[in-house]
Design an enzyme around this catalytic site. Structure first.
Site, PDB file in Angstrom:
ATOM      1  N   LEU A   1       5.153 -33.814 -29.843  1.00  0.00           N
ATOM      2  CA  LEU A   1       4.368 -34.690 -30.715  1.00  0.00           C
ATOM      3  C   LEU A   1       2.868 -34.566 -30.478  1.00  0.00           C
ATOM      4  O   LEU A   1       2.091 -35.280 -31.112  1.00  0.00           O
ATOM      5  CB  LEU A   1       4.785 -36.150 -30.497  1.00  0.00           C
ATOM      6  CG  LEU A   1       6.206 -36.506 -30.944  1.00  0.00           C
ATOM      7  CD1 LEU A   1       6.557 -37.914 -30.504  1.00  0.00           C
ATOM      8  CD2 LEU A   1       6.338 -36.374 -32.458  1.00  0.00           C
ATOM      9  N   ARG A   2       2.451 -33.671 -29.571  1.00  0.00           N
ATOM     10  CA  ARG A   2       1.027 -33.549 -29.298  1.00  0.00           C
ATOM     11  C   ARG A   2       0.273 -33.109 -30.548  1.00  0.00           C
ATOM     12  O   ARG A   2      -0.854 -33.551 -30.801  1.00  0.00           O
ATOM     13  CB  ARG A   2       0.790 -32.569 -28.147  1.00  0.00           C
ATOM     14  CG  ARG A   2      -0.686 -32.442 -27.789  1.00  0.00           C
ATOM     15  CD  ARG A   2      -0.922 -31.604 -26.549  1.00  0.00           C
ATOM     16  NE  ARG A   2      -0.506 -32.321 -25.359  1.00  0.00           N
ATOM     17  CZ  ARG A   2       0.393 -31.876 -24.500  1.00  0.00           C
ATOM     18  NH1 ARG A   2       0.995 -30.711 -24.717  1.00  0.00           N
ATOM     19  NH2 ARG A   2       0.712 -32.564 -23.441  1.00  0.00           N
ATOM     20  N   ALA A   3       0.872 -32.231 -31.361  1.00  0.00           N
ATOM     21  CA  ALA A   3       0.201 -31.761 -32.573  1.00  0.00           C
ATOM     22  C   ALA A   3      -0.064 -32.920 -33.523  1.00  0.00           C
ATOM     23  O   ALA A   3      -1.162 -33.024 -34.103  1.00  0.00           O
ATOM     24  CB  ALA A   3       1.051 -30.694 -33.259  1.00  0.00           C
TER      25      ALA A   3
END
Length: 677
Positions: free
Chosen positions: A275-277
């Site tokens: 989920l970093r993007a």
């Protein structure tokens, strides 16, 4: 003191400047990775950014730049008194050299205080100096793995944790990470790349007018840097004020649910990991809105944020070329029927309004974020290139000859034994984890070695196994505890260090090698339909070489000669592209392949004597063209070699094993590479 080149004086590079400005507005984005060929002003732009950053308040006398309004409770110089004096200074720009030692990065024992006062004291390193500022790493792709690990820990935790030389210290280390790299020299580790919030590709201008303006400004700067800086001081001041205003506005920017859903759909469409993007795109879109003076994120903000934040996250394989599929991005953005009026960016508020203005040809929406790796028109299909047409398919007798599969030649050859019509390129299967191929023995410590993960070596980096007196009076790595201990034992009363007390650390780790592949691409490989299996094996070894930080080279032989398909390089992606295009056909000039390998290794030895070579010969041992390969074997004496035996079928001649014996090499059956666990 010579002032840095002004940020606003840089010609073009609008995407890069916008990315740096956005991370200055919102450091939580996670920094910028700049990819580009040499001589494209990457370092110049980054160094110019430091003068635009707002000043920071610090606790007076604190070596760790603690914020007086929120001091670090675990600061080694603390606890800080609320009434402690305050100071204001520029945000620091700290450069991390590729050759820095671990002690210099994280800090170490303060030797002077240890000797003078007999106490254990900590001397801060570069991570402490970069706190609340910018940490700039030039050639970040060449950074040794042990330093990459330190950066990953600090970037993930926002703190540096030091446990070495009897010192145990924790301190804050939150900084804007900016790295520059030349893709031709290889890729950094995926874990490090993922820590960069934004990735921007830069290239030199392709028109005469901007190139001339770049040279004109550079010459003016070198002639009188003070006058040149004064010429752009007002523009830089405006940018600095705009950064400060955007930072103040950042907390009040609203991210509507509609745009948050849009961000999630884009990231799902790109199949990014984790989920970093999503978080980075959201933070970047909010920063874009704040930079543009608006209080609500729009669809255009999301588009530009995704274009900057996703190029390096869409790669499903570390050897895939990076880049953003702009068509897919537009398709996902337009999935909803109709356009919301708030999706359109106001005429005077978008990111095109700076630093180049809305009508500038260098506006950030012009051109792709990342230049194509292979120099093509941006097509990411690595199986072919638009400027190269495949040879015609064989017909008639030729086709029947190929389908027969009984002749050694996979193609019809001309009268003088040439290559003939090559067979279509075979497709490689899914790569696997291959057996570790390494060089026996350890590299010469005095010659030094390249840090990596393949062969054992004495080096300046790695695990400390013992200490010793410096050899030949040359100190490579000081072993502080043993040096202090030797001084204490020699003269307990005075506790001073002399030259006879000095001890150096002996470190053992692993080194990176030059892995040179010599691959049989003759007709025998095509006729027996083995080339697909061979390509899969070589692709797996290429991926393994990437993970172990090796340089790679690729030589093929077919017909009557050998060809250097890929000169030794750290750019493993190019090796993958060349391998995909590899065709087969013709006779088997094995001796020519070995001779070409000997020449290549000799040239590389002159270029870089420290890097030990590992030769991997992929063949079934047949030689139907040229001299006996055993006569060429003496040219490769002393070279660590592995022969991958591709012979198959119920009846085997053992020619590859015979070749391995002549080369004093290991012989590994092709199937044994994949069966390794």
């Amino acid at each position: 003191m010579t002032p840095p080149y002004p940020f606003s004086a840089v010609v073009g590079l609008a995407d890069l400047r916008l990315a740096l400005l956005l991370t200055a507005v919102s450091p939580a984005i996670g920094g910028v990775l700049v990819r580009g060929e040499k001589g494209t002003a990457k370092s110049t732009v980054v160094r110019g950014l430091a003068s635009l950053l707002p000043e920071v308040g610090v606790v007076g006398g604190c070596r760790f730049a603690c914020d007086p309004d929120a001091p670090d409770a675990e600061c080694p110089d603390g606890p800080h008194d609320p009434g402690a004096p305050r100071a204001v200074r520029r945000a620091a720009l700290v450069e991390l050299p590729v050759g820095a030692t671990e002690d210099r990065v994280v800090g170490t024992l303060d030797l002077q205080r240890a000797l003078a006062d007999g106490v254990k004291a900590y001397e801060p390193g570069l991570l402490a100096a970069a706190h609340r500022g910018v940490l700039y790493v030039d050639e970040v792709n060449l950074l040794p793995d042990h330093l990459v690990d330190l950066l990953l820990d600090a970037a993930a935790m926002g703190r540096a944790h030091v446990e070495r030389d009897g010192v145990s210290v924790k301190h804050a280390a939150r900084f804007l990470l900016v790295g520059t790299m030349n893709p031709e020299e290889g890729e950094p580790r995926p874990q490090l790349v993922d820590r960069f919030g934004l990735v921007v590709g830069v290239a030199a201008p392709q028109e005469a007018a901007p190139r001339a303006e770049v040279v004109r400004r550079r010459l003016a700067y070198e002639a009188d840097s003070q006058a040149f800086a004064a010429r752009f001081a007002e523009e830089d001041a405006r940018l600095a004020e705009r950064i400060a205003a955007a930072r103040a506005r950042l907390g009040g920017v609203r991210l509507p649910d509609r745009e948050l859903d849009r961000i999630a759909r884009i990231c799902l469409a790109y199949r990014v990991d984790g989920l970093r993007a999503d978080i980075v795109v959201a933070r970047t879109a909010v920063a874009l809105a704040a930079w543009s003076g608006r209080d609500t994120v729009t669809k255009a903000d999301v588009r530009d944020a995704a274009r900057l934040a996703l190029p390096h996250r869409r790669r499903r394989d570390p050897l895939d070329p990076p880049g953003t599929d702009l068509e897919k991005l537009e398709e996902v953005l337009d999935q909803e029927a109709g356009d919301d009026p708030e999706d359109e960016r106001p005429e005077d508020g978008g990111p095109d309004d700076g630093p180049d203005g809305p009508d500038s040809p260098d506006a950030p929406n012009s051109g792709p974020t990342e230049p194509p790796v292979d120099g093509s028109d941006g097509n990411t299909d690595t199986g072919s290139r638009p400027d190269r047409q495949p040879p015609p398919e064989p017909t008639g007798t030729e086709a029947s000859t190929q389908s027969n599969g009984e002749r050694e030649q996979g193609t019809r050859e001309d009268e003088d034994g040439g290559v003939g019509v090559p067979a279509p390129a075979a497709f490689a299967g899914a790569p696997y984890r291959p057996k570790l191929l390494s060089i026996a023995g350890r590299a010469n410590r005095q010659a030094g070695s390249h840090a990596g993960r393949r062969s054992p070596a004495y080096s300046r980096h790695g695990r400390v196994v013992r200490s010793r007196r410096p050899v030949g009076g040359k100190l490579t790595s000081l072993h502080i505890p043993d040096t202090v201990r030797a001084a204490a034992l020699r003269d307990p009363a005075r506790y001073t260090v002399s030259s006879e007390d000095v001890r150096e650390a002996v470190r053992v780790g692993r080194e990176a090698n030059l892995v040179l592949f010599v691959v049989d691409a003759s007709g025998s490989m095509a006729a027996r339909q083995r080339m697909g299996v061979v390509k899969t094996a070589v692709l797996s070894l290429l991926r393994d070489a990437y993970q172990r930080r090796d340089k790679v080279g690729l030589i093929t032989f077919r017909g009557r000669a050998a060809t250097t398909v890929l000169e030794p390089t750290a750019s493993h992606e190019v090796g993958v592209l060349r391998l995909a295009e590899l065709r087969t056909g013709g006779r088997t000039p094995l001796a020519a392949g070995l001779r070409q390998a000997a020449r290549t290794l000799q040239a590389e030895r002159r270029r870089d004597a420290r890097r030990r070579p590992l030769l991997v010969v992929v063949t079934d041992g047949r030689a139907t063209s040229g001299p006996d390969p055993l006569t060429v074997a003496p040219m490769l004496a002393g070279v660590a070699t592995v022969v991958v035996d591709c012979e198959s079928g119920p009846v085997r001649l053992g020619l590859a094993q015979r070749l391995a014996a002549a080369l004093d090499a290991s012989c590994v059956p092709l199937a044994a590479l994949q069966n390794w666990s």
